[in-house]
Structures are given as structure tokens and as C-alpha cells.
Design a protein around this motif. Sequence first.
Motif, PDB file in Angstrom:
ATOM      1  N   LEU A  34       0.873  -1.216   0.025  1.00  0.00           N
ATOM      2  CA  LEU A  34       0.124  -0.042   0.220  1.00  0.00           C
ATOM      3  C   LEU A  34       0.845   1.080  -0.004  1.00  0.00           C
ATOM      4  O   LEU A  34       1.874   1.357   0.875  1.00  0.00           O
ATOM      5  CB  LEU A  34      -0.758   0.023   1.347  1.00  0.00           C
ATOM      6  CG  LEU A  34      -1.801  -1.323   1.497  1.00  0.00           C
ATOM      7  CD1 LEU A  34      -2.414  -1.150   2.816  1.00  0.00           C
ATOM      8  CD2 LEU A  34      -2.708  -1.539   0.261  1.00  0.00           C
ATOM      9  N   ALA A  35       0.758   2.315  -1.076  1.00  0.00           N
ATOM     10  CA  ALA A  35       1.216   3.468  -0.816  1.00  0.00           C
ATOM     11  C   ALA A  35       0.591   4.470  -0.040  1.00  0.00           C
ATOM     12  O   ALA A  35      -0.769   4.618  -0.228  1.00  0.00           O
ATOM     13  CB  ALA A  35       1.511   3.983  -2.355  1.00  0.00           C
ATOM     14  N   VAL A  36       1.014   4.830   1.111  1.00  0.00           N
ATOM     15  CA  VAL A  36       0.360   5.795   2.077  1.00  0.00           C
ATOM     16  C   VAL A  36       1.336   6.823   2.505  1.00  0.00           C
ATOM     17  O   VAL A  36       2.598   6.562   2.292  1.00  0.00           O
ATOM     18  CB  VAL A  36      -0.116   4.725   3.226  1.00  0.00           C
ATOM     19  CG1 VAL A  36      -0.920   3.950   2.901  1.00  0.00           C
ATOM     20  CG2 VAL A  36       1.008   3.860   3.848  1.00  0.00           C
ATOM     21  N   ASP A  37       0.905   7.669   3.277  1.00  0.00           N
ATOM     22  CA  ASP A  37       1.784   8.713   4.039  1.00  0.00           C
ATOM     23  C   ASP A  37       2.023   8.088   5.382  1.00  0.00           C
ATOM     24  O   ASP A  37       0.750   8.331   5.986  1.00  0.00           O
ATOM     25  CB  ASP A  37       1.130  10.222   3.889  1.00  0.00           C
ATOM     26  CG  ASP A  37       2.322  11.005   4.458  1.00  0.00           C
ATOM     27  OD1 ASP A  37       3.169  10.752   5.237  1.00  0.00           O
ATOM     28  OD2 ASP A  37       1.925  12.435   4.360  1.00  0.00           O
ATOM     29  N   LEU A  38       2.973   7.676   5.871  1.00  0.00           N
ATOM     30  CA  LEU A  38       3.103   7.149   7.130  1.00  0.00           C
ATOM     31  C   LEU A  38       3.718   8.059   8.221  1.00  0.00           C
ATOM     32  O   LEU A  38       3.983   7.853   9.586  1.00  0.00           O
ATOM     33  CB  LEU A  38       3.673   5.807   7.584  1.00  0.00           C
ATOM     34  CG  LEU A  38       3.293   4.747   6.483  1.00  0.00           C
ATOM     35  CD1 LEU A  38       4.272   3.707   6.502  1.00  0.00           C
ATOM     36  CD2 LEU A  38       1.895   4.369   7.101  1.00  0.00           C
ATOM     37  N   ALA A  89      -9.100   7.162   2.056  1.00  0.00           N
ATOM     38  CA  ALA A  89      -8.541   8.438   2.444  1.00  0.00           C
ATOM     39  C   ALA A  89      -7.114   8.319   2.733  1.00  0.00           C
ATOM     40  O   ALA A  89      -6.406   9.153   2.737  1.00  0.00           O
ATOM     41  CB  ALA A  89      -9.323   8.733   3.751  1.00  0.00           C
ATOM     42  N   GLN A  90      -6.784   6.899   2.865  1.00  0.00           N
ATOM     43  CA  GLN A  90      -5.235   7.026   3.370  1.00  0.00           C
ATOM     44  C   GLN A  90      -4.495   6.057   2.425  1.00  0.00           C
ATOM     45  O   GLN A  90      -3.215   6.726   1.874  1.00  0.00           O
ATOM     46  CB  GLN A  90      -5.052   5.992   4.285  1.00  0.00           C
ATOM     47  CG  GLN A  90      -5.968   6.247   5.782  1.00  0.00           C
ATOM     48  CD  GLN A  90      -7.100   5.580   6.026  1.00  0.00           C
ATOM     49  OE1 GLN A  90      -7.954   5.265   5.131  1.00  0.00           O
ATOM     50  NE2 GLN A  90      -7.399   5.157   7.261  1.00  0.00           N
ATOM     51  N   VAL A  91      -4.941   5.439   1.367  1.00  0.00           N
ATOM     52  CA  VAL A  91      -4.131   4.664   0.175  1.00  0.00           C
ATOM     53  C   VAL A  91      -4.204   5.284  -1.050  1.00  0.00           C
ATOM     54  O   VAL A  91      -5.236   5.517  -1.480  1.00  0.00           O
ATOM     55  CB  VAL A  91      -4.727   3.106   0.353  1.00  0.00           C
ATOM     56  CG1 VAL A  91      -4.123   2.341  -0.794  1.00  0.00           C
ATOM     57  CG2 VAL A  91      -4.653   2.544   1.540  1.00  0.00           C
TER      58      VAL A  91
END
Length: 122
Positions: A34-38, A89-91
Amino acid sequence: MDYIHVNEMEFYGYHGALKEETVLGQRFRANVSLAVDLADAGKTDDLAKTVNYAEVFDLCRDVVEGEPRKLIETVAENIADVILSQFAAQVRGVRVVLIKPDPPIRGHYASVSVDITRGQFV
């Protein structure tokens, strides 16, 4: 871009073009990224700021152990669609590698697989 990887999930499903596959079933393995902002999750230690990978596992299981499909391409596409929808909203992007370890093909090989990427995955 940051990534969450859920690796080597194993499920039992009834997907395949041959009748035996839909009657007997077989194992499938899946790797999902998953490409996310962590950044916020890393700074706050707050589960609400990331994607719960237990939920990702459950979604993958529901698809692979769910309605039989002829093609693993379709199963992989369904996994990507469900994840992108559930975590919109996240991925930002998802990569799904779906592995069929024991397809009914004569010969010596480790497995067959499909590898798809949907959304923004840079």
C-alpha cells in the motif's frame, strides 16, 4: 511515498478456468503493498493515522475465499478495488501479487502469478 507491505498471506480458494479447480480448490498466496503517507503515524504512534494491516488481511481473505473466478487476474483486481475503496482516504496506490502455487500445468515450475498496480504507486 511510504509503503505498508503485507506479505505471503495464504488462503484457500476455488478460482480457475478448469472445472477441477472450482470443485477441489487450491492454495493461493498474496503479497499486497500500500502506498500511504506514514509520517503522522510514525510521529504520533496512533493506529488511526495509518492503515490497519489486520483489516487488509481480512479484505484479502474475503476476496480470495469468496466468489470463484476463472482468472487470478480478476481476483487480484478485486483485491485492489476493495482496498482502494475501503481505505480511500489513506491509500494512494496498491500493488497486488497473487500467486497460484499449484496450477494444473504439466511441468516443473515454482508457481504462476499476476502482479498488478493500481492508483498512484511511485
